[in-house]
Structures are given as structure tokens and as C-alpha cells.
Scaffold this motif. Structure first.
Motif, PDB file in Angstrom:
ATOM      1  N   LEU A 177       0.821  -1.220   0.000  1.00 60.89           N
ATOM      2  CA  LEU A 177       0.000   0.000   0.000  1.00 60.89           C
ATOM      3  C   LEU A 177       0.854   1.269   0.000  1.00 60.89           C
ATOM      4  CD1 LEU A 177      -2.785  -1.099   2.505  1.00 60.89           C
ATOM      5  CD2 LEU A 177      -3.075  -0.674   0.056  1.00 60.89           C
ATOM      6  N   ILE A 178       1.967   1.262   0.736  1.00 62.50           N
ATOM      7  CA  ILE A 178       2.761   2.490   0.814  1.00 62.50           C
ATOM      8  C   ILE A 178       3.568   2.743  -0.458  1.00 62.50           C
ATOM      9  CG2 ILE A 178       2.866   2.436   3.323  1.00 62.50           C
ATOM     10  CD1 ILE A 178       5.738   1.427   3.099  1.00 62.50           C
ATOM     11  N   LYS A 179       3.488   1.835  -1.416  1.00 56.82           N
ATOM     12  CA  LYS A 179       4.074   2.120  -2.725  1.00 56.82           C
ATOM     13  C   LYS A 179       3.253   3.163  -3.477  1.00 56.82           C
ATOM     14  CE  LYS A 179       6.036  -2.540  -3.330  1.00 56.82           C
ATOM     15  NZ  LYS A 179       5.966  -3.805  -4.135  1.00 56.82           N
ATOM     16  N   SER A 180       2.000   3.345  -3.077  1.00 64.45           N
ATOM     17  CA  SER A 180       1.128   4.323  -3.724  1.00 64.45           C
ATOM     18  C   SER A 180       1.477   5.733  -3.273  1.00 64.45           C
ATOM     19  CB  SER A 180      -0.338   4.023  -3.406  1.00 64.45           C
ATOM     20  OG  SER A 180      -0.728   2.791  -3.976  1.00 64.45           O
ATOM     21  N   ASP A 181       1.069   6.683  -4.050  1.00 67.85           N
ATOM     22  CA  ASP A 181       1.438   8.080  -3.831  1.00 67.85           C
ATOM     23  C   ASP A 181       0.420   8.777  -2.932  1.00 67.85           C
ATOM     24  OD1 ASP A 181       2.636  10.540  -3.978  1.00 67.85           O
ATOM     25  OD2 ASP A 181       1.781  11.049  -5.933  1.00 67.85           O
ATOM     26  N   PHE A 182       0.595   8.628  -1.615  1.00 64.63           N
ATOM     27  CA  PHE A 182      -0.203   9.403  -0.665  1.00 64.63           C
ATOM     28  C   PHE A 182       0.695   9.803   0.491  1.00 64.63           C
ATOM     29  CE2 PHE A 182      -0.737   5.004   0.769  1.00 64.63           C
ATOM     30  CZ  PHE A 182      -0.609   5.097   2.143  1.00 64.63           C
ATOM     31  N   ASP A 183       0.317  10.841   1.193  1.00 59.48           N
ATOM     32  CA  ASP A 183       1.142  11.428   2.244  1.00 59.48           C
ATOM     33  C   ASP A 183       0.873  10.711   3.569  1.00 59.48           C
ATOM     34  OD1 ASP A 183       2.356  13.025   4.176  1.00 59.48           O
ATOM     35  OD2 ASP A 183       1.909  14.890   3.119  1.00 59.48           O
ATOM     36  N   ARG A 184       1.774   9.804   3.946  1.00 58.67           N
ATOM     37  CA  ARG A 184       1.577   9.053   5.186  1.00 58.67           C
ATOM     38  C   ARG A 184       1.660   9.959   6.414  1.00 58.67           C
ATOM     39  NH1 ARG A 184       5.796   4.634   5.562  1.00 58.67           N
ATOM     40  NH2 ARG A 184       6.719   5.569   3.721  1.00 58.67           N
ATOM     41  N   ASN A 185       2.531  10.936   6.403  1.00 58.57           N
ATOM     42  CA  ASN A 185       2.665  11.831   7.540  1.00 58.57           C
ATOM     43  C   ASN A 185       1.376  12.595   7.778  1.00 58.57           C
ATOM     44  OD1 ASN A 185       4.348  13.102   9.617  1.00 58.57           O
ATOM     45  ND2 ASN A 185       4.119  14.955   8.377  1.00 58.57           N
ATOM     46  N   GLU A 186       0.781  13.088   6.698  1.00 56.29           N
ATOM     47  CA  GLU A 186      -0.493  13.814   6.808  1.00 56.29           C
ATOM     48  C   GLU A 186      -1.583  12.894   7.339  1.00 56.29           C
ATOM     49  OE1 GLU A 186      -4.497  14.403   5.180  1.00 56.29           O
ATOM     50  OE2 GLU A 186      -3.005  13.066   4.262  1.00 56.29           O
ATOM     51  N   LEU A 187      -1.583  11.649   6.874  1.00 57.84           N
ATOM     52  CA  LEU A 187      -2.580  10.684   7.334  1.00 57.84           C
ATOM     53  C   LEU A 187      -2.394  10.376   8.816  1.00 57.84           C
ATOM     54  CD1 LEU A 187      -4.859   8.662   6.785  1.00 57.84           C
ATOM     55  CD2 LEU A 187      -3.117   7.013   6.085  1.00 57.84           C
ATOM     56  N   HIS A 188      -1.155  10.128   9.249  1.00 57.92           N
ATOM     57  CA  HIS A 188      -0.895   9.833  10.661  1.00 57.92           C
ATOM     58  C   HIS A 188      -1.302  11.001  11.554  1.00 57.92           C
ATOM     59  CE1 HIS A 188       2.414   6.794   9.320  1.00 57.92           C
ATOM     60  NE2 HIS A 188       1.220   6.270   9.282  1.00 57.92           N
ATOM     61  N   ASN A 189      -1.032  12.227  11.091  1.00 59.51           N
ATOM     62  CA  ASN A 189      -1.437  13.397  11.869  1.00 59.51           C
ATOM     63  C   ASN A 189      -2.949  13.437  12.035  1.00 59.51           C
ATOM     64  OD1 ASN A 189       1.205  14.234  12.155  1.00 59.51           O
ATOM     65  ND2 ASN A 189       1.128  15.697  10.466  1.00 59.51           N
ATOM     66  N   GLY A 190      -3.663  13.145  10.956  1.00 58.50           N
ATOM     67  CA  GLY A 190      -5.115  13.145  11.017  1.00 58.50           C
ATOM     68  C   GLY A 190      -5.657  12.102  11.977  1.00 58.50           C
ATOM     69  N   MET A 191      -4.966  10.970  12.066  1.00 56.25           N
ATOM     70  CA  MET A 191      -5.436   9.885  12.917  1.00 56.25           C
ATOM     71  C   MET A 191      -5.091  10.082  14.382  1.00 56.25           C
ATOM     72  SD  MET A 191      -4.748   6.481  10.583  1.00 56.25           S
ATOM     73  CE  MET A 191      -5.699   5.399  11.678  1.00 56.25           C
ATOM     74  N   TYR A 192      -3.934  10.673  14.678  1.00 57.49           N
ATOM     75  CA  TYR A 192      -3.428  10.627  16.046  1.00 57.49           C
ATOM     76  C   TYR A 192      -3.230  11.977  16.722  1.00 57.49           C
ATOM     77  CZ  TYR A 192      -2.824   5.762  14.860  1.00 57.49           C
ATOM     78  OH  TYR A 192      -3.074   4.475  14.470  1.00 57.49           O
ATOM     79  N   GLU A 193      -3.262  13.067  15.985  1.00 50.38           N
ATOM     80  CA  GLU A 193      -3.197  14.368  16.650  1.00 50.38           C
ATOM     81  C   GLU A 193      -4.509  14.628  17.388  1.00 50.38           C
ATOM     82  OE1 GLU A 193      -0.112  17.176  14.119  1.00 50.38           O
ATOM     83  OE2 GLU A 193      -2.253  17.373  13.776  1.00 50.38           O
TER      84      GLU A 193
END
Length: 314
Positions: A177-193
């Protein structure tokens, strides 16, 4: 079963995807991940995501406005939902055929086709395996929008790969999945901030939880406490795992009072707690379940049962 599901998907012009009430990242991830996969590979079809939007899941997306007439002759797919009572939007019954895709214990075997695998870390993991079958069978492609959703569902239900449900297969799929072009950092912030008010409530929980000598713990969040911290019952879902950091704790329950009921959120580091959840109008995974109480006296009975379970645990 994946092949049968793909053949069924091909036959329908309208596909409506449902998930459970009080959604978590896997509910959104599996639902919207499947939606984006099907939209990408069948642009001529109408693919809709049903259910009431949850503001805490804003970082993942929203559901569609689904009209009653959309269900006429439609295929309904329900993801990440163990029993019919928890399906968000009971109009799912109006479709022509129902497919269940889930990783919870199959106590309620609803649907015409069932893909249920309790060894999977998440329903998002099962959706990715369905994609892999479609890749072979129909040359499906995986859009980055879908990869982002499925990755969110997997890390949500595995606690960022910390829970025992995480397997070698889970890591393999996450790696794809992480081979795809999406911003993991932005996603993690959305989930855990978390907003400051939630951190303050978390501090209250750490100061006020009770734990017995066998590692059974609980904390009660009343309507007055929610009002004091200006937090909604829905927002507290971000705090469910907080007490898991306490040394010596085996299992815990967080009670969240609402106007007409009390949400019961159960978590465990070892003792099986989903049977306890079933005793109180709920269910779920062996280590993560939810239930409902209708008085604080009933909530106290949940605590007593949890204490028994932890006392009898090895």
C-alpha cells in the motif's frame, strides 16, 4: 469467495457500500477503499458509500447522499460489521443482493455472499486481498485514494502494528500500500493528533481510573465531565487505548455517558472480553469490543464481570 464477489460486482450497475455505526478508521477505510477501487475500475457504474458521517473521521472522507430509489436492483456490500443491528442505515435491506465482508466473529451470518476471516487484522486487509484477486481476474488497478484508505484501516485496527492481530501478511500488504502516492505523515497526523481539550480529558482519565489487584480497570466519563472538558461522546473514541499504557493492567473499560445510554468501550491485553460485550448488547474482537449499558447500575455489573474475567485469566 473473492472470485464470486468479483463476478457479482460485475453484474450490477449500482453498488452501495455500508459499514457500522460509530465508525473507526477500519470502517471508513474498508468502505471508502472499496468504493474508490470500484469507481476506478468500473467508471460506468454508480458506486455509493452510505451512512452518517462522523466528524472525527473527517481526515478520511465523507459518505454519499443515497436516495431510496438508488437501492432498486442494487448490490449492497457491508464491510467491517459483525451483526445487522450495527449496520449504519438499515436501508441496506432494500438492495437486490447483500455481500458481507468482515473480520469479526461471524455470529450473525447475514448476507447472500459472506467473506469472513477472523484471522485478518482488519476488514481493510480483506479488501486489499479482494483487490489482488481482481488484479488477477479483471486487471484491476489500485488508485492512491484507495491505498490511503486501506492503509488507514489497517494501522487503525492494529494500533500501528502493535496488536497481536498483526501478521506477516499484514506487513506485506502495508508494504504494498505504501508504494502508492499518498502522504503518510499527513494521514498519521489526522489519525493521532488531538485537540488540547481531549488531552486534558485524557489527563483526567489517568488521574481517576480505578484498577484492582488482578489488573481490571475502569473509568467513568459522565455527561457533566464531558461538558466540563467540552468534549463530545464521539470524540472520546480517540482516547480508548490510553489506559493500555498502564503497567500491570490486563483489561479495561471506559464508560461514556450519553443522554439515553452509556457507551461501554472494552479493551484487553490478554483476557478475552468480547463474550462480556455480548452480555451487554454488544460484541467485537476478543481484545477490543463495545457494548451498551442503560444505567450506572448496569455499568457496575460490567465492571464486576470484567474483574471476574481478569481474576480467572492466566
Amino acid at each position: 469467495m473473492n472470485s464470486q464477489i468479483i463476478d457479482t460486482i460485475k453484474k450490477y450497475e449500482t453498488i452501495i457500500i455500508h459499514r457500522h455505526v460509530r465508525p473507526d478508521p477500519d470502517a471508513y477505510g474498508s468502505q471508502l477503499g472499496l468504493k474508490y477501487i470500484l469507481q476506478h475500475n468500473y467508471p460506468e457504474k454508480t458506486i455509493l458509500a452510505a451512512g452518517e458521517h462522523d466528524s472525527t473521521m473527517e481526515f478520511l472522507g465523507t459518505q454519499d447522499q443515497v436516495a431510496d430509489e438508488d437501492y432498486n436492483g442494487s448490490l449492497v456490500i457491508v464491510t467491517d460489521t459483525a451483526n445487522t443491528e450495527r449496520i449504519d442505515d438499515q436501508r441496506y435491506l432494500k438492495g437486490d443482493k447483500i455481500i458481507k465482508i468482515d473480520h469479526h466473529p461471524n455470529d450473525d451470518a447475514y448476507g447472500d455472499l459472506l467473506l469472513v476471516d477472523t484471522s485478518a487484522s482488519s476488514s481493510s486487509e480483506l479488501i486489499y486481498e479482494l483487490f489482488e484477486a481482481g488484479q488477477v481476474q479483471e486487471n484491476w488497478k489500485l488508485p492512491a485514494t484507495a491505498a490511503r484508505q486501506l492503509y488507514a484501516g489497517i494501522i487503525g485496527d492494529t494500533g500501528r502494528f502493535l496488536f497481536p492481530s498483526t501478521t506477516q501478511k499484514t506487513f506485506r500488504i502495508a508494504g504494498e500500500l505504501i508504494k502508492s502516492d499518498f502522504d503518510r505523515n499527513e494521514l498519521h497526523n489526522g489519525m493521532y493528533e488531538m485537540e488540547r481539550k481531549l488531552l486534558h480529558l485524557q489527563g483526567y482519565m489517568y488521574q481517576n481510573f480505578k484498577m484492582d489487584e488482578n489488573g481490571a480497570a475502569y473509568v467513568k466519563i459522565t455527561l457533566d465531565i464531558l461538558k466540563e472538558f467540552e468534549v463530545t461522546a464521539t470524540e472520546t473514541s480517540l482516547l480508548v487505548s490510553s489506559l493500555g499504557n498502564v503497567k500491570g493492567m490486563k483489561a479495561w473499560v471506559i464508560f461514556i455517558e450519553e443522554e439515553e445510554e452509556i457507551r461501554v468501550r472494552l479493551r484487553s491485553k490478554g483476557p478475552v472480553i468480547n463474550e462480556l460485550a455480548k452480555e451487554f448488547n454488544g460484541g467485537g474482537h476478543p481484545m477490543a469490543s463495545g457494548a451498551t449499558a442503560y444505567s450506572w447500575e448496569e455499568a457496575d455489573r460490567v465492571i464486576d464481570r470484567l474483574k471476574e474475567i481478569c481474576a480467572n485469566a492466566e
